[in-house]
Motif scaffolding. Structure first.
Motif, PDB file in Angstrom:
ATOM      1  N   ARG A  39      -9.222 -26.833  -3.502  1.00 63.77           N
ATOM      2  CA  ARG A  39      -9.304 -25.569  -2.864  1.00 63.77           C
ATOM      3  C   ARG A  39     -10.803 -25.354  -2.259  1.00 63.77           C
ATOM      4  O   ARG A  39     -11.547 -26.297  -2.754  1.00 63.77           O
ATOM      5  CB  ARG A  39      -8.877 -24.369  -3.841  1.00 63.77           C
ATOM      6  N   TYR A  40     -10.808 -24.518  -1.399  1.00 66.25           N
ATOM      7  CA  TYR A  40     -12.082 -24.174  -0.677  1.00 66.25           C
ATOM      8  C   TYR A  40     -12.609 -23.096  -1.619  1.00 66.25           C
ATOM      9  O   TYR A  40     -11.884 -21.920  -1.860  1.00 66.25           O
ATOM     10  CB  TYR A  40     -12.184 -23.924   0.672  1.00 66.25           C
ATOM     11  N   ASP A  49     -11.623 -13.243   3.711  1.00 69.98           N
ATOM     12  CA  ASP A  49     -10.371 -14.000   4.337  1.00 69.98           C
ATOM     13  C   ASP A  49     -10.617 -15.357   4.920  1.00 69.98           C
ATOM     14  O   ASP A  49      -9.621 -15.998   5.574  1.00 69.98           O
ATOM     15  CB  ASP A  49     -10.108 -12.965   5.396  1.00 69.98           C
ATOM     16  N   THR A  50     -11.789 -15.953   4.799  1.00 69.92           N
ATOM     17  CA  THR A  50     -12.084 -17.267   5.189  1.00 69.92           C
ATOM     18  C   THR A  50     -11.081 -18.126   4.788  1.00 69.92           C
ATOM     19  O   THR A  50     -10.828 -18.318   3.798  1.00 69.92           O
ATOM     20  CB  THR A  50     -13.496 -17.718   4.853  1.00 69.92           C
ATOM     21  N   GLN A  51     -10.468 -18.851   5.799  1.00 69.72           N
ATOM     22  CA  GLN A  51      -9.452 -19.829   5.438  1.00 69.72           C
ATOM     23  C   GLN A  51     -10.168 -21.586   5.928  1.00 69.72           C
ATOM     24  O   GLN A  51     -10.013 -21.535   7.275  1.00 69.72           O
ATOM     25  CB  GLN A  51      -7.968 -19.718   6.021  1.00 69.72           C
ATOM     26  N   PHE A  53      -9.822 -25.269   6.643  1.00 67.36           N
ATOM     27  CA  PHE A  53      -8.976 -26.407   6.276  1.00 67.36           C
ATOM     28  C   PHE A  53      -9.744 -27.678   5.937  1.00 67.36           C
ATOM     29  O   PHE A  53      -9.087 -28.468   5.268  1.00 67.36           O
ATOM     30  CB  PHE A  53      -8.019 -26.653   7.392  1.00 67.36           C
ATOM     31  N   THR A  82      -5.539 -24.510   1.225  1.00 70.23           N
ATOM     32  CA  THR A  82      -5.373 -23.849   2.575  1.00 70.23           C
ATOM     33  C   THR A  82      -4.168 -24.258   3.422  1.00 70.23           C
ATOM     34  O   THR A  82      -3.357 -23.564   3.747  1.00 70.23           O
ATOM     35  CB  THR A  82      -6.686 -24.163   3.318  1.00 70.23           C
ATOM     36  N   GLU A  85      -1.168 -22.911   1.855  1.00 79.42           N
ATOM     37  CA  GLU A  85      -0.985 -21.410   1.910  1.00 79.42           C
ATOM     38  C   GLU A  85      -0.629 -21.001   3.554  1.00 79.42           C
ATOM     39  O   GLU A  85       0.040 -20.124   3.880  1.00 79.42           O
ATOM     40  CB  GLU A  85      -2.345 -20.728   1.858  1.00 79.42           C
ATOM     41  N   GLU A  86      -0.969 -21.880   4.518  1.00 80.56           N
ATOM     42  CA  GLU A  86      -0.991 -21.533   5.847  1.00 80.56           C
ATOM     43  C   GLU A  86       0.202 -22.331   6.629  1.00 80.56           C
ATOM     44  O   GLU A  86       0.575 -22.121   7.642  1.00 80.56           O
ATOM     45  CB  GLU A  86      -2.000 -21.983   6.583  1.00 80.56           C
TER      46      GLU A  86
END
Length: 122
Positions: A39-40, A49-51, A53, A82, A85-86
């Motif tokens: 994970r980041y 809310d930063t996503q 990749f 990420t 999740e996306e």
């Protein structure tokens, strides 16, 4: 709902995505390793809310000089969570991995964000 995969399955998806990259993008690669992190971790100044990749960490080919000989490899880091999740399914993860790899390799080649988007790679 997140689409969860094991670490081994994610590595397999990344390998599949890498095989889909255009040869002209792969030929100039020099001294780059690809890593997967679970994970980041957001930095204190980043929006919640930063996503992210992935990212490229290194010296772009366009910026290298002779003093770069013998240095540690550049890194492309991918964040598994990420993608999970996306993306809704396996194909989505592979598709997003390909997009991310193209984007980060473009940074390795020395392309700016603007140029990456002009080429349709961002």
């Amino acid at each position: 709902m997140p689409f969860r995969v094991s670490a081994d399955a994610f590595h397999l998806a990344a390998t599949e995505a890498f095989k889909l990259l255009p040869r002209e993008l792969l030929e100039p690669l020099d001294n780059v390793q690809i890593f997967v992190e679970p994970r980041y971790e957001l930095l204190p100044h980043e929006h919640p809310d930063t996503q992210l990749f992935g990212y490229y960490d290194g010296v772009a080919l366009s910026e290298r000089g002779i003093d770069e000989i013998g240095r540690l490899p550049d890194r492309i880091v991918l964040f598994q969570e990420t993608f999970e999740e996306e993306c809704e399914d396996w194909a989505g993860i592979v598709r997003e991995l390909r997009i991310t790899l193209v984007h980060e390799i473009a940074h390795h080649l020395g392309l700016s964000e603007e140029r990456i988007h002009e080429l349709g790679w961002g």
